[in-house]
Design a protein around this motif. Structure first.
Motif, short mmCIF file in Angstrom:
data_model
loop_
_atom_site.label_atom_id
_atom_site.label_comp_id
_atom_site.label_asym_id
_atom_site.label_seq_id
_atom_site.Cartn_x
_atom_site.Cartn_y
_atom_site.Cartn_z
N VAL A 272 0.77 -1.20 0.04
CA VAL A 272 0.08 0.28 0.46
C VAL A 272 1.15 1.57 0.37
O VAL A 272 2.05 1.08 0.64
CB VAL A 272 -0.25 0.04 1.45
CG1 VAL A 272 -1.92 -1.02 0.82
CG2 VAL A 272 -0.68 -0.25 2.72
N TRP A 273 0.54 2.48 -0.41
CA TRP A 273 1.27 3.60 -0.45
C TRP A 273 0.83 4.97 -0.23
O TRP A 273 1.11 6.04 -0.17
CB TRP A 273 1.86 3.74 -1.61
CG TRP A 273 0.58 4.05 -3.05
CD1 TRP A 273 0.32 2.69 -3.49
CD2 TRP A 273 0.26 5.15 -3.23
NE1 TRP A 273 -0.99 4.02 -4.60
CE2 TRP A 273 -0.65 5.16 -4.38
CE3 TRP A 273 -0.05 6.48 -3.04
CZ2 TRP A 273 -1.80 5.25 -4.95
CZ3 TRP A 273 -0.89 7.42 -3.92
CH2 TRP A 273 -1.98 7.00 -4.45
N ASN A 274 -0.66 4.22 0.31
CA ASN A 274 -1.55 5.83 1.50
C ASN A 274 -2.39 4.79 2.15
O ASN A 274 -2.72 3.86 2.35
CB ASN A 274 -2.29 6.56 -0.38
CG ASN A 274 -3.34 5.75 -0.42
OD1 ASN A 274 -4.06 4.76 -0.57
ND2 ASN A 274 -3.82 5.44 -1.74
N ALA A 275 -2.80 6.03 2.71
CA ALA A 275 -3.82 5.97 4.27
C ALA A 275 -5.23 4.83 3.92
O ALA A 275 -5.27 3.71 5.12
CB ALA A 275 -3.91 7.20 5.03
N SER A 276 -6.52 5.36 2.35
CA SER A 276 -7.34 5.05 2.40
C SER A 276 -7.06 3.14 2.18
O SER A 276 -7.53 2.12 2.68
CB SER A 276 -7.58 5.04 1.57
OG SER A 276 -7.28 5.48 0.28
N ALA A 277 -5.91 2.99 1.21
CA ALA A 277 -5.74 1.68 1.28
C ALA A 277 -5.03 0.52 2.69
O ALA A 277 -5.11 -0.10 2.83
CB ALA A 277 -4.45 1.56 -0.02
N PHE A 278 -4.50 1.87 3.50
CA PHE A 278 -3.69 1.87 4.39
C PHE A 278 -4.95 0.80 5.72
O PHE A 278 -5.17 0.09 5.96
CB PHE A 278 -2.80 2.41 5.66
CG PHE A 278 -2.54 2.10 6.48
CD1 PHE A 278 -1.32 0.79 6.90
CD2 PHE A 278 -3.45 2.36 7.70
CE1 PHE A 278 -1.12 0.97 8.01
CE2 PHE A 278 -3.03 2.45 8.62
CZ PHE A 278 -1.97 1.30 9.58
N ARG A 311 -0.50 14.38 -0.39
CA ARG A 311 -1.51 14.61 -1.19
C ARG A 311 -2.31 13.11 -1.05
O ARG A 311 -3.14 13.35 -1.23
CB ARG A 311 -0.84 13.88 -2.75
CG ARG A 311 -0.09 15.89 -2.91
CD ARG A 311 0.56 15.60 -4.70
NE ARG A 311 1.26 16.35 -4.89
CZ ARG A 311 2.97 16.61 -4.47
NH1 ARG A 311 3.45 15.66 -3.85
NH2 ARG A 311 3.70 17.86 -4.79
N ALA A 312 -1.56 12.12 -0.70
CA ALA A 312 -2.77 10.76 -0.78
C ALA A 312 -3.08 10.35 0.32
O ALA A 312 -3.97 9.18 1.03
CB ALA A 312 -2.47 10.20 -1.71
N GLY A 313 -2.43 10.94 2.05
CA GLY A 313 -3.37 10.57 2.79
C GLY A 313 -1.43 9.15 3.44
O GLY A 313 -1.88 8.60 3.16
C1 LIG Z 1 -4.54 4.75 -2.42
O1 LIG Z 1 -3.79 3.30 -2.70
C2 LIG Z 1 -4.72 3.17 -4.11
C3 LIG Z 1 -4.28 1.63 -4.50
O2 LIG Z 1 -3.36 1.79 -5.61
C4 LIG Z 1 -5.51 3.87 -5.18
O3 LIG Z 1 -6.08 2.83 -5.47
C5 LIG Z 1 -6.35 4.28 -4.76
O4 LIG Z 1 -7.19 5.67 -4.74
C6 LIG Z 1 -5.10 5.51 -3.69
N1 LIG Z 1 -6.59 7.21 -2.90
C7 LIG Z 1 -5.84 7.42 -3.62
C8 LIG Z 1 -6.12 8.78 -2.48
O5 LIG Z 1 -4.87 8.21 -4.07
#
Ligand SMILES: *[C@@H]1O[C@H](CO)[C@@H](O)[C@H](O)[C@H]1NC(C)=O
Ligand SMILES: *[C@@H]1O[C@H](CO)[C@@H](O)[C@H](O)[C@H]1NC(C)=O
Ligand SMILES: *[C@@H]1O[C@H](CO)[C@@H](O)[C@H](O)[C@H]1NC(C)=O
Ligand SMILES: [Zn+2]
Length: 520
Positions: A272-278, A311-313
């Motif tokens: 994972v690389w962002n909070a929502s996926a985490f 950016r992505a959390g």
């Molecule tokens: C977080 O990562 C997932 C998997 O790559 C991706 O689908 C999702 O859009 C990302 N969320 C954000 C806020 O970028």
């Protein structure tokens, strides 16, 4: 008649006492002498009742506050209390309440003041080494690839894995940064985080990111920042865009290689690389988790939710700690986990105490989480720092004066220094906060010193504030935690963790915590 006088005197005494002990009569926070006496009695009884836990630690969690000097602990504790609306000084960080405290002597083999690399080698591998080197003994000279060959040492992570335990680490820096690299890498230079750096080194030494992926497929939790050294130069970073500068030149995509390796080991794995996926990762069904939440370091806690920076959390250190423990604790043989609050150090290097203190509070919250979700009878928790910094808490500010503010004069004004100008409670011995305006220290009367961009003034000008050589604290609870009392050489920390969990050089039950009680 006499008895009437007696009753009258008694009543007068009670009334006077009640009046004297009325909170408003006492300065500061209004604590009464009775309050302090009771506070001390309770503290003594708590210590008297505190049992020594003298058996094997199934699990060991090491929390490392990078650069978390003792003044950093004190100032963060006061800030935490003030943010909760209190005076602050009387507050506690989570680990202030741990029953056993010692001091760590952090000097390394060749330097009075150490860095995070030689320091990690000491507290994770158990030997002191030269500044700037990781996972190698003192035959290795900083930056000399050939001198690292044959000088490699192993760490508490290796020893715990050999004992069948699950292992992992969490940091807010790049996962290839000095502290976590101390677990798994052997390098003459902490700078060799990716092949961008090693490709010009003679001797063919492998970069830190490649060592992690090639040599440690059994590390089940890897979380922090640092995607840049795992991606090819022609790949696009999801938050940062181009990876052309630091990206790998050897054509390897280490994130994909990690996935392939986990697949081949039949692991239920997640990258994972962002909070929502985490947040969606279910630790109950996940064997291994790699989270790379930034291109470089993760954000400072103060900037984690700030869209100018992130950016992505990103998850908090406490959230990562909880997820890591829930993944690793499924192993009946136990686990070893390292959790680093890695940016306390960087806030100090920038000479911006506010950043360091907020990251220290986030670190304290992570310790609180680890303390709450593990059992003191089977999990040793060690909290320490790798070196100090040169921030001081100084002057005579009033009780409850804002810790990031200016020293007050106790009657509504500001205390003035010999140059007739005010000064802040927090100051640095050196760093970027040095400046002279018309040969004078700048006048901060109208400067907002609580702003996160404020640089506390320093006595000596350095582009980056330096580490400090003073001892740092070790705070411990759980099995064998009492061994962390006294003044320890920093390398002893690895040995005590190994002794407590009966791994590494202390695998033999007659030579570890398994037989400790019988040795008294
Ligand atoms: C977080 O990562 C997932 C998997 O790559 C991706 O689908 C999702 O859009 C990302 N969320 C954000 C806020 O970028
Ligand atoms: C940061 O954002 C997360 C997720 O949106 C939220 O849960 C958290 O409370 C926020 N923290 C702060 C300090 O604003
Ligand atoms: C730890 O063990 C002691 C002694 O066996 C017991 O009294 C105590 O309740 C245990 N604590 C926890 C949190 O399990
Ligand atoms: Zn540093």
């Amino acid at each position: 008649m006499d008895s009437y006088i007696g009753v009258f005197c008694l009543a007068l005494f009670v009334i006077t006492q009640a009046f004297l002990f009325d909170d408003v009569r006492f300065s500061g926070n209004g604590e009464t002498p009775t309050f302090w006496r009771n506070q001390a009695r309770t503290a003594i009884l708590n210590r008297v009742r505190q049992p020594r836990i003298e058996h094997v630690a199934k699990n060991v969690i090491m929390f490392l506050g990078d650069g978390m000097s003792i003044p950093t602990v004190t100032a963060a504790r006061i800030l935490k209390g003030q943010l909760a609306g209190h005076k602050g000084e009387e507050d506690s960080l989570s680990f202030d309440k741990f029953p056993y405290i010692g001091l760590s002597k952090t000097y390394c083999q060749d330097s009075q003041v150490t860095d995070s690399a030689s320091s990690a080698t000491a507290y994770l591998c158990g030997v002191k080494a030269n500044i700037g080197t990781i996972g190698v003994d003192a035959r290795t000279h900083h930056g000399d690839c050939n001198s690292q060959k044959g000088a490699e040492v192993t760490s508490i992570l290796d020893w715990s894995m050999a004992a069948g335990k699950s292992v992992g680490f969490v940091t807010t820096t790049r996962v290839t940064h000095a502290t976590p690299a101390g677990l798994y890498a052997n390098v003459a230079s902490r700078g060799w985080e990716g092949d961008y750096y090693t490709r010009s080194v003679t001797g063919g030494c492998k970069d830190i990111a490649a060592q992690l992926i090639d040599d440690y497929p059994n590390v089940q939790v890897i979380m922090g920042g640092g995607r840049q050294f795992f991606m090819r130069a022609d790949q696009t970073d999801p938050e940062h865009g181009s990876n052309a500068h630091y990206g790998r030149r050897d054509g390897r995509d280490l994130i994909q290689e990690w996935r392939n390796g986990q697949h081949n080991l039949n692991r239920n794995y997640q990258y994972v690389w962002n909070a929502s996926a985490f947040n969606k990762v279910d630790p109950a069904t996940t064997d291994s988790l790699m989270g790379l939440f930034e291109y470089s370091h993760m954000q400072y806690e103060l900037e984690r939710n700030d869209t100018n920076h992130e950016r992505a959390g990103e998850p908090s250190l406490a959230e990562m700690t909880e997820k890591a423990i829930r993944i690793l604790s499924k192993n009946p043989k136990g686990f070893f986990l390292l959790v680093e609050g890695g940016r306390i150090d960087m806030g100090h290097h920038e000479g911006r105490a506010k950043l360091a203190l907020y990251d220290t509070i986030a670190f304290s919250n992570a310790v609180a989480k680890g303390d709450a979700i593990t059992n003191v009878n089977d999990t040793l928790i060690v909290v320490t720092a790798d070196h100090a910094h040169v921030m001081v808490i100084a002057g005579y500010p009033s009780r409850g004066n804002p810790i990031l503010g200016k020293v007050d004069d106790g009657s509504g004004g500001l205390e003035l220094a010999a140059d007739k100008r005010p000064y802040t409670t927090l100051l640095y011995g050196n760093g970027p906060g040095y400046s002279l305006v018309q040969n004078q220290r700048p006048d901060i009367t109208n400067v907002d010193t609580i702003d996160k961009h404020y640089h506390q003034q320093s006595a000596v000008s350095l582009g980056s504030e330096s580490h400090g050589g003073d001892d740092v604290g070790i705070f411990a609870r759980g099995p064998m935690a009492h061994l962390f009392t006294g003044v320890l050489e920093e390398n002893e920390i690895a040995h005590v963790m190994a002794y407590a969990s009966c791994v590494g050089d202390y695998t033999n039950p007659s030579d570890c915590a398994a037989s400790a009680a019988g040795k008294r």
